[in-house]
Structures are given as structure tokens and as C-alpha cells.
Design an enzyme around this catalytic site. Structure first.
Site, PDB file in Angstrom:
ATOM      1  N   LYS A  40     168.179 122.400  33.969  1.00  0.00           N
ATOM      2  CA  LYS A  40     166.962 121.515  33.635  1.00  0.00           C
ATOM      3  C   LYS A  40     166.746 122.159  31.843  1.00  0.00           C
ATOM      4  O   LYS A  40     166.574 121.563  30.888  1.00  0.00           O
ATOM      5  CB  LYS A  40     165.943 121.724  34.334  1.00  0.00           C
ATOM      6  CG  LYS A  40     166.042 120.946  35.700  1.00  0.00           C
ATOM      7  CD  LYS A  40     164.929 120.751  36.458  1.00  0.00           C
ATOM      8  CE  LYS A  40     164.118 122.099  36.744  1.00  0.00           C
ATOM      9  NZ  LYS A  40     164.820 123.016  37.589  1.00  0.00           N
ATOM     10  N   ARG A  79     156.701 118.355  40.372  1.00  0.00           N
ATOM     11  CA  ARG A  79     157.461 119.068  41.429  1.00  0.00           C
ATOM     12  C   ARG A  79     156.852 118.725  42.921  1.00  0.00           C
ATOM     13  O   ARG A  79     157.387 119.271  43.843  1.00  0.00           O
ATOM     14  CB  ARG A  79     157.148 120.672  41.529  1.00  0.00           C
ATOM     15  CG  ARG A  79     158.565 121.168  40.625  1.00  0.00           C
ATOM     16  CD  ARG A  79     158.001 122.778  40.630  1.00  0.00           C
ATOM     17  NE  ARG A  79     159.132 123.444  40.576  1.00  0.00           N
ATOM     18  CZ  ARG A  79     159.308 124.256  39.374  1.00  0.00           C
ATOM     19  NH1 ARG A  79     159.161 123.727  38.089  1.00  0.00           N
ATOM     20  NH2 ARG A  79     160.346 125.035  39.264  1.00  0.00           N
ATOM     21  N   ARG A 104     171.515 134.626  34.886  1.00  0.00           N
ATOM     22  CA  ARG A 104     170.956 133.837  33.601  1.00  0.00           C
ATOM     23  C   ARG A 104     170.065 134.898  33.004  1.00  0.00           C
ATOM     24  O   ARG A 104     169.279 135.621  33.551  1.00  0.00           O
ATOM     25  CB  ARG A 104     170.532 132.522  33.569  1.00  0.00           C
ATOM     26  CG  ARG A 104     169.265 132.383  34.499  1.00  0.00           C
ATOM     27  CD  ARG A 104     168.856 131.109  34.882  1.00  0.00           C
ATOM     28  NE  ARG A 104     167.439 130.923  35.523  1.00  0.00           N
ATOM     29  CZ  ARG A 104     167.044 129.957  35.867  1.00  0.00           C
ATOM     30  NH1 ARG A 104     167.288 128.584  35.552  1.00  0.00           N
ATOM     31  NH2 ARG A 104     165.674 130.005  36.395  1.00  0.00           N
ATOM     32  N   ARG A 152     164.417 136.804  33.717  1.00  0.00           N
ATOM     33  CA  ARG A 152     163.161 136.421  34.578  1.00  0.00           C
ATOM     34  C   ARG A 152     163.132 137.284  35.827  1.00  0.00           C
ATOM     35  O   ARG A 152     163.638 137.353  36.528  1.00  0.00           O
ATOM     36  CB  ARG A 152     163.193 135.049  34.860  1.00  0.00           C
ATOM     37  CG  ARG A 152     162.615 134.062  33.622  1.00  0.00           C
ATOM     38  CD  ARG A 152     162.868 132.659  33.947  1.00  0.00           C
ATOM     39  NE  ARG A 152     162.265 132.133  35.114  1.00  0.00           N
ATOM     40  CZ  ARG A 152     162.089 130.978  35.677  1.00  0.00           C
ATOM     41  NH1 ARG A 152     162.701 129.959  35.016  1.00  0.00           N
ATOM     42  NH2 ARG A 152     161.920 130.576  36.896  1.00  0.00           N
ATOM     43  N   ARG A 209     162.744 129.713  46.239  1.00  0.00           N
ATOM     44  CA  ARG A 209     162.416 128.571  45.101  1.00  0.00           C
ATOM     45  C   ARG A 209     163.277 127.331  45.676  1.00  0.00           C
ATOM     46  O   ARG A 209     162.697 126.103  45.446  1.00  0.00           O
ATOM     47  CB  ARG A 209     162.566 129.145  43.682  1.00  0.00           C
ATOM     48  CG  ARG A 209     161.738 129.755  43.302  1.00  0.00           C
ATOM     49  CD  ARG A 209     162.312 130.793  42.130  1.00  0.00           C
ATOM     50  NE  ARG A 209     162.679 130.010  41.101  1.00  0.00           N
ATOM     51  CZ  ARG A 209     163.688 130.764  40.107  1.00  0.00           C
ATOM     52  NH1 ARG A 209     163.933 131.684  40.251  1.00  0.00           N
ATOM     53  NH2 ARG A 209     163.869 129.980  39.175  1.00  0.00           N
TER      54      ARG A 209
HETATM   55  P1  AMP Z   1     160.708 127.058  36.348  1.00  0.00           P
HETATM   56  O1  AMP Z   1     160.733 127.803  35.142  1.00  0.00           O
HETATM   57  O2  AMP Z   1     160.573 125.708  36.254  1.00  0.00           O
HETATM   58  O3  AMP Z   1     161.906 127.647  37.337  1.00  0.00           O
HETATM   59  O4  AMP Z   1     159.246 127.680  37.082  1.00  0.00           O
HETATM   60  C1  AMP Z   1     159.278 128.759  37.702  1.00  0.00           C
HETATM   61  C2  AMP Z   1     158.061 128.976  38.643  1.00  0.00           C
HETATM   62  O5  AMP Z   1     156.574 128.536  38.226  1.00  0.00           O
HETATM   63  C3  AMP Z   1     158.272 128.268  39.901  1.00  0.00           C
HETATM   64  O6  AMP Z   1     158.943 128.951  40.685  1.00  0.00           O
HETATM   65  C4  AMP Z   1     157.145 127.886  40.423  1.00  0.00           C
HETATM   66  O7  AMP Z   1     156.229 128.902  40.882  1.00  0.00           O
HETATM   67  C5  AMP Z   1     156.024 127.710  39.027  1.00  0.00           C
HETATM   68  N1  AMP Z   1     155.988 126.477  38.590  1.00  0.00           N
HETATM   69  C6  AMP Z   1     156.507 125.586  37.603  1.00  0.00           C
HETATM   70  N2  AMP Z   1     156.208 124.468  37.487  1.00  0.00           N
HETATM   71  C7  AMP Z   1     155.633 124.045  38.615  1.00  0.00           C
HETATM   72  C8  AMP Z   1     155.049 122.944  38.800  1.00  0.00           C
HETATM   73  N3  AMP Z   1     155.090 121.753  38.078  1.00  0.00           N
HETATM   74  N4  AMP Z   1     154.473 122.904  40.143  1.00  0.00           N
HETATM   75  C9  AMP Z   1     154.156 124.013  40.766  1.00  0.00           C
HETATM   76  N5  AMP Z   1     154.747 125.246  40.375  1.00  0.00           N
HETATM   77  C10 AMP Z   1     155.447 125.067  39.188  1.00  0.00           C
END
Ligand code: AMP
Length: 227
Positions: A22, A97, A136, A170, A181
Site C-alpha cells: 500500500k 481499517r 522491508r 519499523r 497485524r
Molecule cells: P501501518 O503503517 O498502516 O502498517 O500501521 C501501523 C500500525 O498503526 C497498525 O498496526 C495499527 O496499530 C496502527 N494503525 C494505522 N492505521 C490505523 C487505523 N486506520 N486504525 C487503527 N489502527 C491503525
């Protein structure tokens, strides 16, 4: 098509599990269509790094691979959408989400007479995702994404795009947290595919192939969606 030729700011959603690409694809679409990538994960990581109240509340949930509360995420999203650069149109990466977030987004857009142009589901196999995420890293200076196997910079540890050498991995990109996740994705986010299908905005793309090829397929979808 440039954002300036669009009648209304475009709103695109990228749906998919961690590792689906994404972020990489959103950055590509940002450059190509003059849209703004809006990643709630990036916004939350920035809140954690600066130690805001929201960041302190989100930190342990993120480290465990769970979902941060809808309340915190929606507040962060609304603040970001209020910034003037988003008037060009946005690519939502990692949002919504949950069902609550999807409905809140529809309501928010309706207030300004906007609607979603397309919700694009990046379809991938779970088995591949752990390996993808575990390998990554990103350039700490410009945010360009790399991977130990799939996207290696021309000069090791040096960003192809900006020449930066501060590569970052990360904290939640480890096998145990990725499993959590993926579980959160299937339980809470995957049902949104049906939500957008019903709304008539869903587009699907096979995201198992090569990055450039997927980018071409996505661009064609976006071109049609913002036309
Ligand atoms: P990402 O960078 O999109 O993989 O997000 C990393 C982490 O941030 C996720 O595993 C969640 O803990 C939190 N997170 C990001 N976006 C959301 C969202 N829209 N709703 C809830 N938690 C989120």
C-alpha cells in the site's frame, strides 16, 4: 491527469494486509497523479515520536500489532484532512481499517459534497506477507521504501531517490507482530471489501506480482476513477 484538471478532489482508498504494498504504491500514485498520500500509520508513528497524548496512547497497541482506537485515528485523520494540501485529492493508505472508520469517512466526505472515487483492494497471499514485511526498510530522509529481496537500492544503504543513508526498519515489522497485524486485518479490515463492493466503489488488483507491473495496473484503475 493532474489534480488541477479534476473537478473535485479525488478520494482513493488502498485496502490490503500489511506488506501488500500500500505504502509503495501510494507513493507512486502520489507522484504520478499529484495526489497526497495520507497514511494513518505514518501519522501515528509521528505522534508516537513526538510524544503527543494520542501517540502515548497508541504506542503499546501498535507495538503489539493491534488496532489503535477509532477515536484516536479519526481525530488524527480529520486534522490531516484539514490541511490545505489535501485539496489536491488524497490516497488513503491504511485507513479505514474498521467499519466505524469507513462510516465516519463517508459522513465526513458527505459534509463537503465529496465521495470516494475508488476503494482498491490489493489482493495478496498471507503466506508471502510475513517475508515481505520482515525484509522491508525505508529511507529515513525521504521515506522511499526498500526491501532486502524485492527492491534493493543501487548502492547498499543509500537511497536511490535522495542519496540519504539513514535507513530505518519499523519496530513492528517482526514475525510475531506481523502475525497479530494480519489477524487484525482479517478480523476487522477485510470485511470492508464487502462494504465497498456494496457501495459500488470497489476495485480489485492482484498485488502478488512485480512492483512496476502492479503500479501500471493501479494507475489504469486510478485514471478511470478520477476521470
Ligand atoms: P501501518 O503503517 O498502516 O502498517 O500501521 C501501523 C500500525 O498503526 C497498525 O498496526 C495499527 O496499530 C496502527 N494503525 C494505522 N492505521 C490505523 C487505523 N486506520 N486504525 C487503527 N489502527 C491503525
Amino acid at each position: 491527469m493532474g489534480a488541477d484538471t479534476m473537478t473535485r478532489p479525488a478520494v482513493l482508498i488502498l485496502l490490503g494486509p500489511p506488506g501488500a504494498g500500500k505504502g509503495t504504491q501510494a507513493r507512486m500514485l502520489q507522484d504520478r497523479f499529484g495526489l497526497v498520500q495520507l497514511s494513518t500509520g505514518d501519522l501515528l508513528r509521528a505522534a508516537v515520536a513526538t510524544g503527543t497524548e494520542a501517540g502515548r496512547a497508541a504506542q503499546s497497541v501498535m507495538a503489539a500489532g493491534g488496532l489503535v482506537s477509532d477515536e484516536i485515528v479519526l481525530a488524527i485523520l480529520k486534522d490531516r484532512l484539514a490541511e490545505p494540501d489535501t485539496a489536491k485529492g488524497v490516497i488513503l493508505d491504511g485507513f479505514p481499517r474498521t467499519n466505524v472508520q469507513a462510516q465516519a469517512l463517508d459522513a465526513l466526505l458527505a459534509q463537503s459534497g465529496q465521495q470516494i472515487n475508488a476503494a482498491i483492494s490489493l489482493e495478496v497471499d498471507d503466506a508471502e506477507m510475513v517475508a515481505r514485511v520482515a525484509g522491508r526498510y525505508t529511507c529515513g530522509t525521504c521515506g522511499e521504501g526498500y526491501h532486502d529481496s524485492y527492491k534493493v537500492p543501487a548502492i547498499a544503504d543509500t537511497c536511490d531517490k535522495c542519496g540519504g543513508t539513514d535507513m530505518k526498519r519499523r519496530a513492528d515489522d517482526n514475525a510475531a507482530t506481523v502475525g497479530q497485524r494480519l489477524g487484525a486485518y482479517h478480523a476487522q479490515t477485510a470485511p470492508l471489501i464487502a462494504y465497498y463492493e456494496e457501495q459500488g466503489t470497489l476495485q480489485r488488483i492482484d498485488a502478488m506480482g512485480e512492483i512496476g507491473q502492479i503500479a501500471e495496473g493501479l494507475s489504469a484503475i486510478v485514471q478511470r476513477a478520477v476521470a
